[in-house]
Design an enzyme around this catalytic site. Structure first.
Site, PDB file in Angstrom:
ATOM      1  CG  ASP A 238     -29.444   5.907  48.533  1.00  0.00           C
ATOM      2  OD1 ASP A 238     -28.555   6.780  48.615  1.00  0.00           O
ATOM      3  OD2 ASP A 238     -30.323   5.749  49.389  1.00  0.00           O
TER       4      ASP A 238
ATOM      5  CG  HIS B 125     -11.801  15.904  27.182  1.00  0.00           C
ATOM      6  ND1 HIS B 125     -11.961  14.603  26.767  1.00  0.00           N
ATOM      7  CD2 HIS B 125     -12.217  16.677  26.139  1.00  0.00           C
ATOM      8  CE1 HIS B 125     -12.451  14.594  25.529  1.00  0.00           C
ATOM      9  NE2 HIS B 125     -12.597  15.840  25.127  1.00  0.00           N
TER      10      HIS B 125
ATOM     11  CG  ASP C 170     -15.201  23.314  24.630  1.00  0.00           C
ATOM     12  OD1 ASP C 170     -16.392  23.578  24.363  1.00  0.00           O
ATOM     13  OD2 ASP C 170     -14.588  22.358  24.121  1.00  0.00           O
TER      14      ASP C 170
ATOM     15  CG  ASP D 135     -19.259  21.894  21.446  1.00  0.00           C
ATOM     16  OD1 ASP D 135     -18.518  22.466  22.254  1.00  0.00           O
ATOM     17  OD2 ASP D 135     -18.957  20.827  20.866  1.00  0.00           O
TER      18      ASP D 135
ATOM     19  CG  HIS E  71      -9.093  17.962  18.632  1.00  0.00           C
ATOM     20  ND1 HIS E  71      -9.738  18.791  17.734  1.00  0.00           N
ATOM     21  CD2 HIS E  71      -8.452  18.779  19.495  1.00  0.00           C
ATOM     22  CE1 HIS E  71      -9.523  20.052  18.069  1.00  0.00           C
ATOM     23  NE2 HIS E  71      -8.718  20.076  19.122  1.00  0.00           N
TER      24      HIS E  71
ATOM     25  CG  HIS F  16     -18.590  17.210  17.214  1.00  0.00           C
ATOM     26  ND1 HIS F  16     -19.748  17.718  17.750  1.00  0.00           N
ATOM     27  CD2 HIS F  16     -17.573  17.837  17.875  1.00  0.00           C
ATOM     28  CE1 HIS F  16     -19.441  18.582  18.714  1.00  0.00           C
ATOM     29  NE2 HIS F  16     -18.128  18.687  18.809  1.00  0.00           N
TER      30      HIS F  16
ATOM     31  CG  HIS G 267     -19.129  14.513  20.469  1.00  0.00           C
ATOM     32  ND1 HIS G 267     -18.028  13.905  20.995  1.00  0.00           N
ATOM     33  CD2 HIS G 267     -18.890  15.837  20.612  1.00  0.00           C
ATOM     34  CE1 HIS G 267     -17.176  14.808  21.448  1.00  0.00           C
ATOM     35  NE2 HIS G 267     -17.681  15.994  21.223  1.00  0.00           N
TER      36      HIS G 267
ATOM     37  CD  GLU H  12     -14.696  20.805  18.362  1.00  0.00           C
ATOM     38  OE1 GLU H  12     -14.078  20.916  19.428  1.00  0.00           O
ATOM     39  OE2 GLU H  12     -15.762  20.204  18.250  1.00  0.00           O
TER      40      GLU H  12
ATOM     41  CE1 TYR I 262      -6.310  22.491  22.381  1.00  0.00           C
ATOM     42  CE2 TYR I 262      -5.854  21.097  20.468  1.00  0.00           C
ATOM     43  CZ  TYR I 262      -6.727  21.868  21.207  1.00  0.00           C
ATOM     44  OH  TYR I 262      -8.023  22.025  20.772  1.00  0.00           O
TER      45      TYR I 262
ATOM     46  NE  ARG J 204     -11.676  22.875  21.967  1.00  0.00           N
ATOM     47  CZ  ARG J 204     -11.043  22.484  23.060  1.00  0.00           C
ATOM     48  NH1 ARG J 204      -9.784  22.094  22.995  1.00  0.00           N
ATOM     49  NH2 ARG J 204     -11.652  22.464  24.238  1.00  0.00           N
TER      50      ARG J 204
ATOM     51  CD  GLU K 298     -16.574  23.391  19.811  1.00  0.00           C
ATOM     52  OE1 GLU K 298     -16.196  23.583  20.985  1.00  0.00           O
ATOM     53  OE2 GLU K 298     -17.064  22.315  19.417  1.00  0.00           O
TER      54      GLU K 298
HETATM   55  N1  GLY Z   1     -16.984  20.357  24.110  1.00  0.00           N
HETATM   56  C1  GLY Z   1     -16.923  19.127  23.457  1.00  0.00           C
HETATM   57  C2  GLY Z   1     -16.373  19.259  22.116  1.00  0.00           C
HETATM   58  O1  GLY Z   1     -15.923  20.317  21.736  1.00  0.00           O
HETATM   59  O2  GLY Z   1     -16.421  18.364  21.326  1.00  0.00           O
HETATM   60 MN    MN Z   2     -16.510  22.177  22.585  1.00  0.00          MN
HETATM   61 MN    MN Z   3     -17.189  20.278  19.880  1.00  0.00          MN
END
Ligand code: GLY
Ligand code: MN
Ligand code: MN
Length: 453
Positions: free
Chosen positions: A34, A238, A255, A266, A345, A349, A356, A380, A384, A421, A423
């Protein structure tokens, strides 16, 4: 502040003509038994109202003579407020949130007909609130049945998410200001993390420092689960366990971004933690940086949305071919999506109330829409190389099909386990763009880095 929400509603009221738009608050979500998750309002609901309680419905009804904006809310209730916090209540829904009329949510069934019966169409998004979706369908069926007698009523339901994306993907000056605040806090967190990270620390220590700054500086908290990934953990897109010790010679991928007043940052940076960096790490890092800079150049008013991803993909694919990590003609490799073995990826976005953020990228004829001033996008790209990387075995061609002409090569172990990465959050301006997250360095540090053994 209320004038900002009023202006947003006025723009939507104008866009829907005589239709009625109905927005339901986000449902509460159970964490376990709950205990609920921290409440997060539905972004469209919040965009139009600034109201962040559950069990609420907002109605925009241009066809109603007096009440263009109606809120149904939880009534004040001393006992319930003792348990689960302050409620705005019906009266203040009008005085503080600018509703022309407000009712207790329990009266929705009784009152809603008044606001939809004259509308030629409804605007509603069938999202994940199944109970409310069914209510809307029942309401619509009821109105359709009445139509034979009344001669009017909503003949169609149009998706309100499609309606809202037109507005939300172009940020107002107020929204840009909020995102700048989210970014300023996140920049401080990233720079602190970079200064404190040392071999032997655990990833969660860095995460804790970052999230401490988020809250201390007035943010709601992380905009999404923070990723603090050292060494090969960075190859998991992730990765959120954040529970490993950081080793000398590791790159650390962070990230993380905060939510400030519901607006998000982000940001990703990847940097060497100790005093060592391998030649391979340096090469991959600089390749991602080159791709990211090329992509940012394509974030300009008038350029189509696909240009920045195409730019990043080309730089990365060319680089991977030069390094022998891919083999073949660059154009053919891109066409066959072979770069996805290492860059799997998209390049970015929209960013806003949702990390997003909503925004349709193509026109009905499938051509790409273009950037306009006020868009905010993340840029970004990443590479990898899994520690367990094995080339995909070419598929057996079916009868009449050609064999895969671009099989993936074997790669040397020295490349494996590197994940990078970078970004940034980029605002499209009248004349070009502004990198809102530029205050977090992204060049490799100048300090002497010896080759990793
Ligand atoms: N941290 C989420 C993304 O980079 O889309
Ligand atoms: Mn990110
Ligand atoms: Mn992002």
């Amino acid at each position: 502040m209320q004038s900002e929400y009023r202006q947003r509603r006025e723009a939507v009221l104008e866009a829907i003509g005589q239709g009625t738009a109905i927005f339901c608050s986000a449902p509460t979500a159970v964490m376990h038994n709950d205990v609920d998750h921290l409440y997060r309002q539905d972004s469209n609901f919040f965009y139009l109202t600034g109201f962040n309680e559950p069990n609420a419905v907002a109605v925009l009804a241009p066809s109603h003579e007096k009440h263009k904006f109606v809120l149904f809310v939880q009534p004040k209730d001393k006992e319930k407020e003792t348990w689960s916090g302050y409620r705005v209540g019906v009266e203040d829904a009008k005085t503080k949130y600018g509703a022309d009329e407000a009712y207790p949510i329990s009266e929705l069934g009784k009152r809603i007909t008044e606001y939809v019966q004259a509308a030629p169409r409804l605007y509603y998004h069938f999202g994940n609130n199944k109970a409310f979706n069914e209510r809307i369908i029942r309401l619509w069926q009821h109105l359709l049945a009445r139509m034979t007698k009344k001669g009017k009523g909503p003949v169609a339901i149009e998706d309100s998410k499609l309606l809202m994306e037109k507005f939300r993907r172009v940020k107002t000056p107020y929204e840009i200001e909020q995102i700048r605040k989210a970014i300023a806090i996140s920049v401080e967190a990233h720079n602190t993390a970079r200064d404190m990270a040392k071999p032997g620390m655990y990833e969660y220590e860095i995460q804790a420092a970052i999230e401490n700054i988020f809250r201390r500086e007035g943010a709601l908290g992380p905009a999404y689960p923070s990723i603090v990934a050292s060494g090969e953990n960075a190859c998991i897109l992730h990765y959120v366990e954040n529970n490993q010790p950081i080793k000398d010679g590791d790159l650390l991928l962070i990230d993380a971004g905060c939510a400030y007043e519901y607006y998000n940052a982000d940001i990703t940076r990847t940097f060497p933690v100790g005093d060592r960096i391998s030649e391979e790490q340096k090469i991959i890092y600089n390749l991602v940086l080159k791709a990211q800079l090329a992509a940012i150049e394509k974030v300009q008013p008038g350029l189509p949305f696909n240009a920045f991803h195409d730019a990043a993909t080309r730089v990365i694919t060319e680089g991977l071919v030069e390094l022998g990590l891919l083999e073949g003609d660059v154009d053919e490799l891109i066409k066959a999506k072979k770069h996805k073995a290492f860059f799997m990826h998209g390049t970015g976005h929209f960013l806003g109330l949702d990390v997003h953020d909503i925004g349709i990228l193509r026109n009905p004829d499938k051509t790409w829409k273009s950037f306009v001033p006020g868009n905010i996008v993340t840029v970004e790209p990443g590479i990898y190389i899994s520690p367990n990387y094995e080339p995909e075995r070419p598929k057996e061609p079916k009868e009449g099909e050609e064999a895969d002409k671009l099989p993936q090569p074997q790669i040397e172990d020295r490349w494996k386990g590197i994940g990078v990465r970078i970004e940034d959050d980029v605002l499209v301006t009248e004349t070009g763009h502004e990198i809102l997250t530029a205050a977090v360095p992204k060049e490799l540090p100048n300090r002497a880095l010896t080759a990793a053994v």
